[in-house]
Enzyme design. Structure first.
Site, PDB file in Angstrom:
ATOM      1  N   THR A 108     -53.655   9.359  30.839  1.00  0.00           N
ATOM      2  CA  THR A 108     -52.088   9.711  30.289  1.00  0.00           C
ATOM      3  C   THR A 108     -51.958   8.918  28.855  1.00  0.00           C
ATOM      4  OG1 THR A 108     -50.949   7.976  31.231  1.00  0.00           O
ATOM      5  CG2 THR A 108     -51.345  10.026  32.233  1.00  0.00           C
ATOM      6  N   TYR A 148     -61.288  18.194  26.120  1.00  0.00           N
ATOM      7  CA  TYR A 148     -62.529  17.674  26.503  1.00  0.00           C
ATOM      8  C   TYR A 148     -63.862  17.876  25.777  1.00  0.00           C
ATOM      9  CZ  TYR A 148     -59.154  14.671  29.441  1.00  0.00           C
ATOM     10  OH  TYR A 148     -58.135  14.056  29.784  1.00  0.00           O
ATOM     11  N   PHE A 429     -60.073  16.108  41.331  1.00  0.00           N
ATOM     12  CA  PHE A 429     -59.713  14.848  41.270  1.00  0.00           C
ATOM     13  C   PHE A 429     -58.964  14.351  39.969  1.00  0.00           C
ATOM     14  CE2 PHE A 429     -63.772  15.293  39.571  1.00  0.00           C
ATOM     15  CZ  PHE A 429     -64.092  14.411  38.580  1.00  0.00           C
TER      16      PHE A 429
HETATM   17  C1  LIG Z   1     -59.289  13.734  33.067  1.00  0.00           C
HETATM   18  C2  LIG Z   1     -57.653  13.983  33.228  1.00  0.00           C
HETATM   19  O1  LIG Z   1     -56.925  13.133  33.542  1.00  0.00           O
HETATM   20  S1  LIG Z   1     -56.882  15.398  32.657  1.00  0.00           S
HETATM   21  C3  LIG Z   1     -55.125  14.783  32.445  1.00  0.00           C
HETATM   22  C4  LIG Z   1     -54.702  14.552  30.868  1.00  0.00           C
HETATM   23  N1  LIG Z   1     -53.425  14.150  30.763  1.00  0.00           N
HETATM   24  C5  LIG Z   1     -52.461  15.024  30.426  1.00  0.00           C
HETATM   25  O2  LIG Z   1     -52.432  16.160  30.235  1.00  0.00           O
HETATM   26  C6  LIG Z   1     -51.002  14.100  30.431  1.00  0.00           C
HETATM   27  C7  LIG Z   1     -50.179  14.503  29.565  1.00  0.00           C
HETATM   28  N2  LIG Z   1     -50.879  14.531  27.867  1.00  0.00           N
HETATM   29  C8  LIG Z   1     -51.449  13.247  27.456  1.00  0.00           C
HETATM   30  O3  LIG Z   1     -51.151  12.270  28.208  1.00  0.00           O
HETATM   31  C9  LIG Z   1     -52.003  13.096  26.160  1.00  0.00           C
HETATM   32  O4  LIG Z   1     -51.205  13.874  25.224  1.00  0.00           O
HETATM   33  C10 LIG Z   1     -53.556  13.157  26.134  1.00  0.00           C
HETATM   34  C11 LIG Z   1     -54.108  12.198  27.092  1.00  0.00           C
HETATM   35  C12 LIG Z   1     -53.928  14.640  26.689  1.00  0.00           C
HETATM   36  C13 LIG Z   1     -53.983  12.917  24.472  1.00  0.00           C
HETATM   37  O5  LIG Z   1     -53.987  11.473  24.376  1.00  0.00           O
HETATM   38  P1  LIG Z   1     -53.800  11.432  22.697  1.00  0.00           P
HETATM   39  O6  LIG Z   1     -53.826   9.645  22.918  1.00  0.00           O
HETATM   40  O7  LIG Z   1     -52.694  11.797  22.216  1.00  0.00           O
HETATM   41  O8  LIG Z   1     -55.250  11.755  22.296  1.00  0.00           O
HETATM   42  P2  LIG Z   1     -55.784  11.337  21.150  1.00  0.00           P
HETATM   43  O9  LIG Z   1     -54.732  11.000  20.077  1.00  0.00           O
HETATM   44  O10 LIG Z   1     -57.081  10.210  21.232  1.00  0.00           O
HETATM   45  O11 LIG Z   1     -56.808  12.645  20.610  1.00  0.00           O
HETATM   46  C14 LIG Z   1     -57.989  12.846  20.453  1.00  0.00           C
HETATM   47  C15 LIG Z   1     -58.451  14.125  19.924  1.00  0.00           C
HETATM   48  O12 LIG Z   1     -58.099  14.932  20.955  1.00  0.00           O
HETATM   49  C16 LIG Z   1     -56.894  16.072  20.473  1.00  0.00           C
HETATM   50  N3  LIG Z   1     -55.976  16.106  21.480  1.00  0.00           N
HETATM   51  C17 LIG Z   1     -55.381  15.279  22.067  1.00  0.00           C
HETATM   52  N4  LIG Z   1     -54.476  16.087  23.149  1.00  0.00           N
HETATM   53  C18 LIG Z   1     -54.727  17.434  23.195  1.00  0.00           C
HETATM   54  C19 LIG Z   1     -54.163  18.586  23.409  1.00  0.00           C
HETATM   55  N5  LIG Z   1     -53.142  18.413  24.533  1.00  0.00           N
HETATM   56  N6  LIG Z   1     -54.804  19.776  23.258  1.00  0.00           N
HETATM   57  C20 LIG Z   1     -55.640  19.889  22.388  1.00  0.00           C
HETATM   58  N7  LIG Z   1     -56.292  18.555  21.691  1.00  0.00           N
HETATM   59  C21 LIG Z   1     -55.920  17.442  21.964  1.00  0.00           C
HETATM   60  C22 LIG Z   1     -56.455  15.296  19.474  1.00  0.00           C
HETATM   61  O13 LIG Z   1     -56.242  16.214  18.362  1.00  0.00           O
HETATM   62  C23 LIG Z   1     -57.525  14.602  18.913  1.00  0.00           C
HETATM   63  O14 LIG Z   1     -58.613  15.517  18.287  1.00  0.00           O
HETATM   64  P3  LIG Z   1     -59.597  14.745  16.861  1.00  0.00           P
HETATM   65  O15 LIG Z   1     -59.921  13.610  17.295  1.00  0.00           O
HETATM   66  O16 LIG Z   1     -60.723  15.662  16.963  1.00  0.00           O
HETATM   67  O17 LIG Z   1     -58.672  14.808  15.796  1.00  0.00           O
END
Ligand SMILES: CC(=O)SCCNC(=O)CCNC(=O)[C@H](O)C(C)(C)COP(=O)(O)OP(=O)(O)OC[C@H]1O[C@@H](n2cnc3c(N)ncnc32)[C@H](O)[C@@H]1OP(=O)(O)O
Length: 429
Positions: A108, A148, A429
């Site tokens: 998160t 991912y 998970f």
């Molecule tokens: C394995 C698991 O736990 S799955 C659960 C994932 N968590 C959630 O869905 C909870 C709600 N969402 C979040 O907490 C956040 O938005 C996260 C964790 C999904 C992303 O975290 P951030 O710190 O914003 O991501 P970060 O800035 O490192 O982005 C990395 C890359 O992913 C991309 N990215 C991040 N979130 C998303 C998304 N929701 N959809 C598409 N692309 C995304 C970014 O654009 C970036 O791309 P680039 O490096 O190619 O330019």
């Protein structure tokens, strides 16, 4: 803004027997950050116990990103703005082999700090450390399909959400053998875990369960209700010798004027157990619909029914996403078909597994080494992940434009990588 990435080893911080009433505040703040990130209520009561015990037993590493300075009134410096957990278990890769697996969850980032690279920083650090420790495969399940792939993960197992009409029209073509008896699931976590262990040992695609599944399966904790599920019921299937070879854990919910039986967990180590448990579920009176969200892609139930139209697929879900860290360990640790050889060019955006790899398969076992020979087949590391357990075939991926090579080379590779059935994981998970 300055961020600090820190890691806590849950077992070291909490000790062998964590007291949920007096958890180390660093871990509790970390848990509350995860709950907030997934839009859940604050964790309390049974949730603290189950989670803390699970962290310790699974030796989880809790990564958090912390702010150096926190403005007055904002959430405190001990609560991370980003979270990430990992721990090691096993993946069944076929032919009875269990490969060590690096599992990632609880990712998160607080909305006020998103899209600043915090996920990327946690992911690249964690995957590099796992590779350096000798792990050849990582896995996670995803909240959104678009996040991912850029980190080299590809969907590798899928499951069906199904609904079964259990009205008077329900019948199996043949009675399943063995016998089903109801049990109180709250007292049967050990038995359920033992059945799962046997399922995991024999099912390609299965990932081993984190410790908190003991409570989820038994209903002593429910992750939607965030509490004990007092409506949870259960049944076990006994084979003709009396041994338990399957169980189901379920609850019945009212919807308007009808009721639906929702299966939380159904694990069977034989087809008789699987079909026998469905026969039992269909015999529950006052309910005409049973739903289950982890049915296999190739589901014998559909073909065991006298009327197959009673079975409907309400959704297809990708479940386990894999990420190759070390191509030698991963490819040698997998089941193959026949004999032959091929040079693969693997493209990896994170530089962990990329390069050219010579694959030599003899009677279903591969030996793999780095190579300078010209590539026969070129693919991205997330495409290899999707092929790995046989969840999709090479010709399908070639038609999707995800495998490059001459028709002959693609045919050879497709024959070697082909597996006779779809993988099945029953564990998110
Ligand atoms: C394995 C698991 O736990 S799955 C659960 C994932 N968590 C959630 O869905 C909870 C709600 N969402 C979040 O907490 C956040 O938005 C996260 C964790 C999904 C992303 O975290 P951030 O710190 O914003 O991501 P970060 O800035 O490192 O982005 C990395 C890359 O992913 C991309 N990215 C991040 N979130 C998303 C998304 N929701 N959809 C598409 N692309 C995304 C970014 O654009 C970036 O791309 P680039 O490096 O190619 O330019």
């Amino acid at each position: 803004m300055d961020y600090q990435l820190r890691a806590l080893n849950a077992a070291e911080v909490l000790g062998p027997d964590p007291d949920p009433e007096h958890l180390d505040p660093r871990v509790e703040q970390w848990m509350q950050a995860v709950a907030m990130g997934f839009l859940d209520a604050r964790i309390r009561g049974a949730g603290l116990r189950v989670w803390a015990e699970g962290m310790v037993r699974d030796e989880m590493v809790l990564r958090g990103v912390y702010l150096d300075e926190v403005p007055t009134g904002a959430l405190g410096p001990d609560m991370p703005v980003a979270t990430f957990t990992s721990f090691d278990k096993t993946l069944n890769t076929g032919a009875g082999q269990l490969l060590d697996l690096h599992m990632i969850t609880d990712v998160t980032v607080r909305p006020s700090h998103r899209r600043r690279g915090l996920l990327r920083q946690m992911m690249t650090t964690d995957l590099r450390e796992a590779k350096d420790r000798g792990l050849s495969m990582a896995a996670l399940t995803v909240s959104e399909g678009s996040i991912y792939g850029r980190f080299g993960f590809g969907a590798a197992t899928w499951c069906r959400h199904i609904a079964l009409d259990t009205s008077r029209r329900f019948a199996l073509r043949d009675e399943a053998s063995g016998r089903v008896e109801m049990v109180d699931p709250h007292g049967h976590a050990d038995l359920f875990s033992d059945v799962f262990r046997r399922f995991h040992a024999t099912t390609r695609g299965s990932v081993d369960r984190p410790n908190h599944y003991r409570d989820l399966s038994a209903g002593t904790f429910d992750d939607d209700m965030l509490d004990v599920d007092h409506a949870r019921r259960g049944a076990v299937h006994h084979d003709p010798s009396g041994e338990v070879d399957g169980y189901v854990s379920y609850r019945v919910e009212r919807t308007d004027r009808s009721r639906e039986l929702k299966v939380h967990d159904l694990v069977a180590t034989s087809s008789d157990a699987y079909l026998g448990l469905w026969q039992f579920l269909a015999s529950v009176d006052l309910v005409e619909r049973v739903s289950f969200r982890r049915a296999p892609m190739e589901d014998p139930l559909e073909f065991a029914l006298a009327d197959p139209r009673l079975y409907s697929v309400t959704r297809l879900e990708d479940l386990i996403w894999l990420r190759v860290l070390d191509p030698v360990g991963a490819l040698e640790g997998r089941e193959w078909s026949g004999s032959g050889s091929c040079v693969l060019e693997l493209r990896d955006p994170l530089g962990l597994a990329g390069g050219r790899w010579a694959l030599d398969v003899a009677d279903g076992r591969a030996s793999v080494e780095a190579s300078t020979a010209p590539a026969d087949v070129t693919l991205d590391v997330d495409t290899l992940a999707s092929l790995y357990l046989g969840g999709v075939t090479a010709p399908t991926l070639a038609r999707a434009g995800r495998l490059e090579g001459s028709p002959d080379a693609l045919r050879t590779f497709a024959e070697l990588v082909h597996l006779p059935s779809r993988p099945y994981s029953i564990t998110g998970f």
